[in-house]
Design an enzyme around this catalytic site. Structure first.
Site, short mmCIF file in Angstrom:
data_model
loop_
_atom_site.label_atom_id
_atom_site.label_comp_id
_atom_site.label_asym_id
_atom_site.label_seq_id
_atom_site.Cartn_x
_atom_site.Cartn_y
_atom_site.Cartn_z
N GLU A 1 0.85 -1.20 0.00
CA GLU A 1 0.00 0.00 0.00
C GLU A 1 0.88 1.25 0.00
OE1 GLU A 1 -3.30 0.88 0.27
OE2 GLU A 1 -3.94 -1.15 -0.20
N ARG B 1 9.31 0.86 6.82
CA ARG B 1 8.04 0.26 7.21
C ARG B 1 7.21 0.04 5.95
NH1 ARG B 1 5.87 3.47 11.97
NH2 ARG B 1 7.49 2.32 13.06
N GLU C 1 16.38 -2.26 9.43
CA GLU C 1 15.23 -2.96 10.02
C GLU C 1 14.03 -2.74 9.11
OE1 GLU C 1 13.36 -3.20 14.37
OE2 GLU C 1 12.50 -1.57 13.20
N ALA D 1 -0.66 0.45 15.91
CA ALA D 1 0.68 0.78 16.43
C ALA D 1 0.86 2.28 16.58
CB ALA D 1 1.76 0.21 15.51
N GLU E 1 -1.19 3.39 19.66
CA GLU E 1 -0.56 2.91 20.90
C GLU E 1 0.70 3.71 21.21
OE1 GLU E 1 1.97 0.05 23.30
OE2 GLU E 1 2.40 1.06 21.44
P1 0O2 Z 1 10.85 3.82 17.23
O1 0O2 Z 1 10.43 5.16 17.73
O2 0O2 Z 1 9.83 3.21 16.31
O3 0O2 Z 1 12.22 3.79 16.66
P2 0O2 Z 1 16.36 -4.81 18.82
O4 0O2 Z 1 16.07 -3.63 17.88
O5 0O2 Z 1 16.01 -6.13 18.22
O6 0O2 Z 1 17.74 -4.75 19.39
P3 0O2 Z 1 14.12 -3.84 20.40
O7 0O2 Z 1 14.25 -2.41 20.04
O8 0O2 Z 1 13.67 -4.14 21.80
O9 0O2 Z 1 15.46 -4.61 20.15
O10 0O2 Z 1 13.17 -4.53 19.33
P4 0O2 Z 1 11.61 -4.61 19.21
O11 0O2 Z 1 10.94 -4.82 20.53
O12 0O2 Z 1 11.40 -5.63 18.16
O13 0O2 Z 1 11.15 -3.16 18.73
C1 0O2 Z 1 11.62 -2.56 17.56
C2 0O2 Z 1 10.62 -1.54 17.07
O14 0O2 Z 1 9.33 -2.16 16.88
C3 0O2 Z 1 10.33 -0.37 18.00
O15 0O2 Z 1 11.31 0.61 17.85
C4 0O2 Z 1 8.97 0.08 17.49
O16 0O2 Z 1 9.08 0.79 16.26
C5 0O2 Z 1 8.29 -1.25 17.20
N1 0O2 Z 1 7.60 -1.75 18.41
C6 0O2 Z 1 7.97 -2.79 19.18
N2 0O2 Z 1 7.10 -2.99 20.18
C7 0O2 Z 1 6.12 -2.06 20.04
C8 0O2 Z 1 4.91 -1.78 20.77
O17 0O2 Z 1 4.55 -2.42 21.78
N3 0O2 Z 1 4.15 -0.75 20.29
C9 0O2 Z 1 4.50 -0.01 19.19
N4 0O2 Z 1 3.68 1.00 18.81
N5 0O2 Z 1 5.64 -0.26 18.49
C10 0O2 Z 1 6.44 -1.26 18.91
P5 0O2 Z 1 11.60 1.67 18.99
O18 0O2 Z 1 13.05 1.95 19.01
O19 0O2 Z 1 11.01 1.21 20.29
O20 0O2 Z 1 10.82 2.94 18.58
#
Ligand code: 0O2
Length: 213
Positions: free
Chosen positions: A49, A88, A150, A162, A165
């Site tokens: 999309e 993304r 990523e 997401a 949240e």
């Molecule tokens: P932002 O602001 O998006 O950059 P790793 O990267 O594997 O060393 P990490 O960061 O714990 O470890 O990985 P995880 O938990 O897979 O999360 C990576 C990203 O996924 C996050 O980046 C978010 O973008 C998204 N994400 C993960 N869990 C959640 C959640 O519960 N809610 C939402 N809305 N997004 C989530 P960042 O750095 O946290 O944030």
């Protein structure tokens, strides 16, 4: 060759590191646009999309390093922050997510380091998305640098959840009331059911179309 820095010219290195991550994002974005156009030509259908790209802000990088217990250095950021270059991909249907993931993984210059399937295994928050951590080569004038990207792949509905949240978490500074957390988990389940329903509806439409041809 992966990115390495030396202490004596950190500013130059910072500029170079950012250039490398930005180039990796551009390359990945172009790859995905080509794939989407090719899919349109062959199957008369776009699995993607839209695509959002972002370079993680220096504040977020420092925050993540602190959370992981590392000092804020450029080398630590390269070694331990895996989502400095982020892409993304938003799809219509859950089945598109796995199709796109397979296609990305099969590209000869993309090395998948690990995946996190938060669709098969949603996070306790209710977060659903498919994450791929890949290395792609960035060609500079004198070297090729394998760079971490990523890739988050999710449906429109998962993305809607997401972003809401994320806003709530930000508003409550990580101290979201339990009732709201529960409502978000309920919404996540509804979104999952909606995605499944939309997919079966689409499958039915495709069967009818094929039957009429
Ligand atoms: P932002 O602001 O998006 O950059 P790793 O990267 O594997 O060393 P990490 O960061 O714990 O470890 O990985 P995880 O938990 O897979 O999360 C990576 C990203 O996924 C996050 O980046 C978010 O973008 C998204 N994400 C993960 N869990 C959640 C959640 O519960 N809610 C939402 N809305 N997004 C989530 P960042 O750095 O946290 O944030």
């Amino acid at each position: 060759m992966q990115i390495k820095v030396t202490k004596d010219n950190e500013i130059d290195n910072w500029t170079e590191v950012i250039l490398i991550y930005n180039s990796a994002i551009k390359q990945m974005q172009t790859k995905l646009e080509i794939l989407n156009q090719e899919f349109q030509n062959v199957h008369q259908y776009n699995p993607i999309e839209h695509i959002k790209c972002r370079l993680k802000s220096s504040e977020s990088i420092v925050k993540k390093l602190k959370k992981k217990g590392y000092e804020s250095t450029i080398q630590n950021m390269i070694d331990h922050v895996n989502d400095i270059a982020g892409i993304r991909i938003i799809c219509s249907f859950t089945s598109d997510i796995y199709k796109i993931a397979d296609i990305i993984a099969s590209q000869s210059d993309v090395e998948v380091q690990y995946v996190k399937d938060y669709i098969a295994n949603p996070k306790p928050s209710g977060y659903r998305s498919y994450h791929m951590h890949v290395l792609i080569p960035v060609h500079l004038s004198d070297k090729i640098v394998e760079t971490k990207v990523e890739i988050q792949i999710r449906t429109v509905a998962m993305d809607f959840w997401a972003s809401l949240e994320h806003k709530i978490k930000y508003k409550f500074e990580g101290d979201t009331p339990d009732s709201l957390k529960q409502s978000l988990r309920d919404c996540s389940d509804m979104i999952s059911a909606l995605d499944a329903k939309m997919l079966s509806l689409n499958d039915e439409i495709q069967r009818i179309k094929t039957g009429n041809e």
